[in-house]
Design a protein around this motif. Sequence first.
Motif, PDB file in Angstrom:
ATOM      1  N   TRP A  26       0.824  -1.210   0.000  1.00 17.69           N
ATOM      2  CA  TRP A  26       0.000   0.000   0.000  1.00 17.69           C
ATOM      3  C   TRP A  26       0.858   1.261   0.000  1.00 17.69           C
ATOM      4  CZ3 TRP A  26      -4.756   0.532  -1.384  1.00 17.69           C
ATOM      5  CH2 TRP A  26      -5.674  -0.496  -1.227  1.00 17.69           C
ATOM      6  N   ILE A  27       1.880   1.283   0.838  1.00 21.00           N
ATOM      7  CA  ILE A  27       2.702   2.492   0.943  1.00 21.00           C
ATOM      8  C   ILE A  27       3.472   2.749  -0.341  1.00 21.00           C
ATOM      9  CG2 ILE A  27       4.668   3.533   2.151  1.00 21.00           C
ATOM     10  CD1 ILE A  27       3.716   2.184   4.694  1.00 21.00           C
ATOM     11  N   THR A  28       4.008   1.682  -0.953  1.00 16.45           N
ATOM     12  CA  THR A  28       4.774   1.884  -2.189  1.00 16.45           C
ATOM     13  C   THR A  28       3.845   2.256  -3.340  1.00 16.45           C
ATOM     14  OG1 THR A  28       6.592   0.989  -3.504  1.00 16.45           O
ATOM     15  CG2 THR A  28       4.780  -0.511  -3.069  1.00 16.45           C
ATOM     16  N   SER A  29       2.616   1.709  -3.353  1.00 16.81           N
ATOM     17  CA  SER A  29       1.654   2.064  -4.400  1.00 16.81           C
ATOM     18  C   SER A  29       1.220   3.516  -4.261  1.00 16.81           C
ATOM     19  CB  SER A  29       0.424   1.148  -4.325  1.00 16.81           C
ATOM     20  OG  SER A  29       0.768  -0.200  -4.567  1.00 16.81           O
ATOM     21  N   CYS A 197       6.366  14.572   2.935  1.00 16.09           N
ATOM     22  CA  CYS A 197       5.810  13.878   4.104  1.00 16.09           C
ATOM     23  C   CYS A 197       5.709  12.377   3.849  1.00 16.09           C
ATOM     24  CB  CYS A 197       4.435  14.446   4.439  1.00 16.09           C
ATOM     25  SG  CYS A 197       4.470  16.162   5.034  1.00 16.09           S
ATOM     26  N   MET A 198       5.415  11.987   2.606  1.00 17.86           N
ATOM     27  CA  MET A 198       5.320  10.570   2.273  1.00 17.86           C
ATOM     28  C   MET A 198       6.681   9.903   2.400  1.00 17.86           C
ATOM     29  SD  MET A 198       2.872   8.548   1.574  1.00 17.86           S
ATOM     30  CE  MET A 198       2.933   6.757   1.485  1.00 17.86           C
ATOM     31  N   GLY A 199       7.734  10.639   2.141  1.00 16.38           N
ATOM     32  CA  GLY A 199       9.077  10.098   2.310  1.00 16.38           C
ATOM     33  C   GLY A 199       9.350   9.741   3.763  1.00 16.38           C
ATOM     34  N   ILE A 200       8.868  10.558   4.680  1.00 13.09           N
ATOM     35  CA  ILE A 200       9.030  10.274   6.108  1.00 13.09           C
ATOM     36  C   ILE A 200       8.243   9.017   6.490  1.00 13.09           C
ATOM     37  CG2 ILE A 200       8.604  11.162   8.431  1.00 13.09           C
ATOM     38  CD1 ILE A 200       8.946  13.985   7.288  1.00 13.09           C
ATOM     39  N   ILE A 201       7.018   8.915   5.968  1.00  9.97           N
ATOM     40  CA  ILE A 201       6.191   7.728   6.240  1.00  9.97           C
ATOM     41  C   ILE A 201       6.870   6.474   5.703  1.00  9.97           C
ATOM     42  CG2 ILE A 201       4.004   6.590   5.643  1.00  9.97           C
ATOM     43  CD1 ILE A 201       2.715   9.372   5.672  1.00  9.97           C
ATOM     44  N   TYR A 202       7.444   6.580   4.509  1.00 14.19           N
ATOM     45  CA  TYR A 202       8.112   5.423   3.898  1.00 14.19           C
ATOM     46  C   TYR A 202       9.255   4.932   4.774  1.00 14.19           C
ATOM     47  CZ  TYR A 202       8.540   2.472  -0.220  1.00 14.19           C
ATOM     48  OH  TYR A 202       8.498   1.397  -1.079  1.00 14.19           O
ATOM     49  N   PHE A 203       9.991   5.853   5.344  1.00 16.96           N
ATOM     50  CA  PHE A 203      11.152   5.483   6.154  1.00 16.96           C
ATOM     51  C   PHE A 203      10.740   4.730   7.419  1.00 16.96           C
ATOM     52  CE2 PHE A 203      14.256   6.380   9.513  1.00 16.96           C
ATOM     53  CZ  PHE A 203      15.427   5.988   8.896  1.00 16.96           C
ATOM     54  N   THR A 206       7.961   1.076   6.524  1.00 21.50           N
ATOM     55  CA  THR A 206       8.275  -0.039   5.629  1.00 21.50           C
ATOM     56  C   THR A 206       9.617  -0.653   6.010  1.00 21.50           C
ATOM     57  OG1 THR A 206       9.479   1.255   3.961  1.00 21.50           O
ATOM     58  CG2 THR A 206       7.081   1.128   3.728  1.00 21.50           C
ATOM     59  N   LYS A 207       9.869  -1.854   5.486  1.00 24.78           N
ATOM     60  CA  LYS A 207      11.155  -2.525   5.614  1.00 24.78           C
ATOM     61  C   LYS A 207      11.592  -2.964   4.227  1.00 24.78           C
ATOM     62  CE  LYS A 207      10.319  -4.330  10.292  1.00 24.78           C
ATOM     63  NZ  LYS A 207      10.214  -5.564  11.115  1.00 24.78           N
ATOM     64  N   ASP A 208      12.881  -3.190   4.071  1.00 22.34           N
ATOM     65  CA  ASP A 208      13.391  -3.618   2.770  1.00 22.34           C
ATOM     66  C   ASP A 208      12.866  -5.002   2.386  1.00 22.34           C
ATOM     67  OD1 ASP A 208      14.981  -1.372   2.067  1.00 22.34           O
ATOM     68  OD2 ASP A 208      16.502  -2.020   3.501  1.00 22.34           O
ATOM     69  N   THR A 209      12.801  -5.892   3.365  1.00 20.35           N
ATOM     70  CA  THR A 209      12.340  -7.257   3.132  1.00 20.35           C
ATOM     71  C   THR A 209      11.445  -7.661   4.300  1.00 20.35           C
ATOM     72  OG1 THR A 209      14.026  -8.472   4.375  1.00 20.35           O
ATOM     73  CG2 THR A 209      14.620  -7.738   2.138  1.00 20.35           C
ATOM     74  N   PRO A 210      10.699  -8.750   4.181  1.00 19.42           N
ATOM     75  CA  PRO A 210       9.887  -9.209   5.314  1.00 19.42           C
ATOM     76  C   PRO A 210      10.710  -9.512   6.560  1.00 19.42           C
ATOM     77  CG  PRO A 210       9.178 -10.278   3.293  1.00 19.42           C
ATOM     78  CD  PRO A 210      10.452  -9.543   2.968  1.00 19.42           C
TER      79      PRO A 210
END
Length: 476
Positions: A26-29, A197-203, A206-210
């Motif tokens: 969802w976040i990457t989309s 702001c979305m860049g802050i949320i992404y950091f 999310t994680k690089d991998t599960p």
Amino acid sequence: MSNLSQEKATKLSLLNFKNVSIRTFWITSISFFLCFFSWFGIVPFMPDVVKDLGLTPDQKWNSIILAVSGTVFARLLIGKLCDKYGPRLCYTYLLMLGAIPVILCGLVETPTQFLVCRLFIGFIGASFVITQVHTSLMFAPNIVGTANATSAGWGNLGGGANRLGMPLIAAAVVSFGVADAEAWRYSMVIAGIICFCMGIIYFFFTKDTPKGNFKDLKESGEMIFTKKDQIGFLEVLKDYRVWILFVVYAASFGIELTVYGTMDDYLQNTFQLKRVTAGNIVLSFALMNIFARTLGGFFGDKFGKLKGLRGRVLFLSFILTLQGIVLISFSGATSLIVGIVLLILFSLSVQMAEGATFSVVPFINKKAIGSVSGIVGAGGNVGAFLAAMLLKSKSAFAEKAAITANEGLGEQVIKTAQAAASSSAVSSGYLLIGFVVVVTGIVALTIKFSLEEEKEEVKNNGNIIAPELIPVKVKS
């Protein structure tokens, strides 16, 4: 021995937000959506920008060309950066740094400043690559194709949603007392702040991998990076199939980008529509991304099961050829209703062609899927650049001729003549592009696979193998 793929999501359970794979999806989309929203955010305001900054026809078209050309280099580079630093950090920095030219675009005072901002805004178009890398790392082979196509399609929505969204932002700004002529500036600043702001949320979310982030996995010894084999990359460059797909994606996604950037003006000039009305029609074009790109990948998989890898190529050739035929028909449409129907059909076919392209890409060279994807993805922007150059040369010349021919007859007469000249020039450009797409669809049939590759496709029952985009060695 532990393996990253053991914890990848095997279902696209969209409401399971506790699952890191679904949350990342969802976040990457959404991030991809916002990048495309900002990338083409200025398009609905181009008449205001032309008037405010005094852009010439050449400068107006140069801004379109610059917006898509910068993305070519960014897409080729971002894949390698994702391999080294992980998609999480790459997307964080892309969103936060990419927000700067978006904000500055609302503060420009000269045509040169505007063109420079458009060039650097184009870098956020590389978000497509990061989205595909991150989704691939989060989902298992049985679902990764659907996840990739869906995230790409939903992200592409941003390129059309801004036709409705940006005027709404402008209207909200005006309601607070800002002059209509300045609303486009505030709208771009707001779009840039949202990206930041979305860049802050992404950091943080999310994680690089599960299993965790690259940095943590390297420190724990679970992930050790190895040097990429240069011979493998050279082999990719020598594979004629890669370059055919490069051209195919140029003829599909590249043309979609060009249409995104020119359709508002074309509808206004050809059918005398208001800006908001034209924007809503283009929005319907973009809304097809909700399902059309996924549909292309779905049918690519179905034909793969029926006819093997050759089946995937046959479907790609068919849908690309259909796309060209529909564009040719649209270029000659004089009725608004017919034009809208053809525009929707073109939207459906072009986005299905994009999905079908990436149903073939994973089978070209599974040991170098990142390199193949990067080259093919860059092809889309090269196609957009060339198509925009064609339309610019035809439209700018026609507009200047119309201005010269009607000089002294009044502003309204000149404006009407300029609009008619632009419409005719762009129409002929669409016609020529349509024929090129048809030829490309036929050329796609030359993509061949070896007997061994066909046997492996049968063995895997037509399922796309999840590309291992990150060269890693995992310890037990």
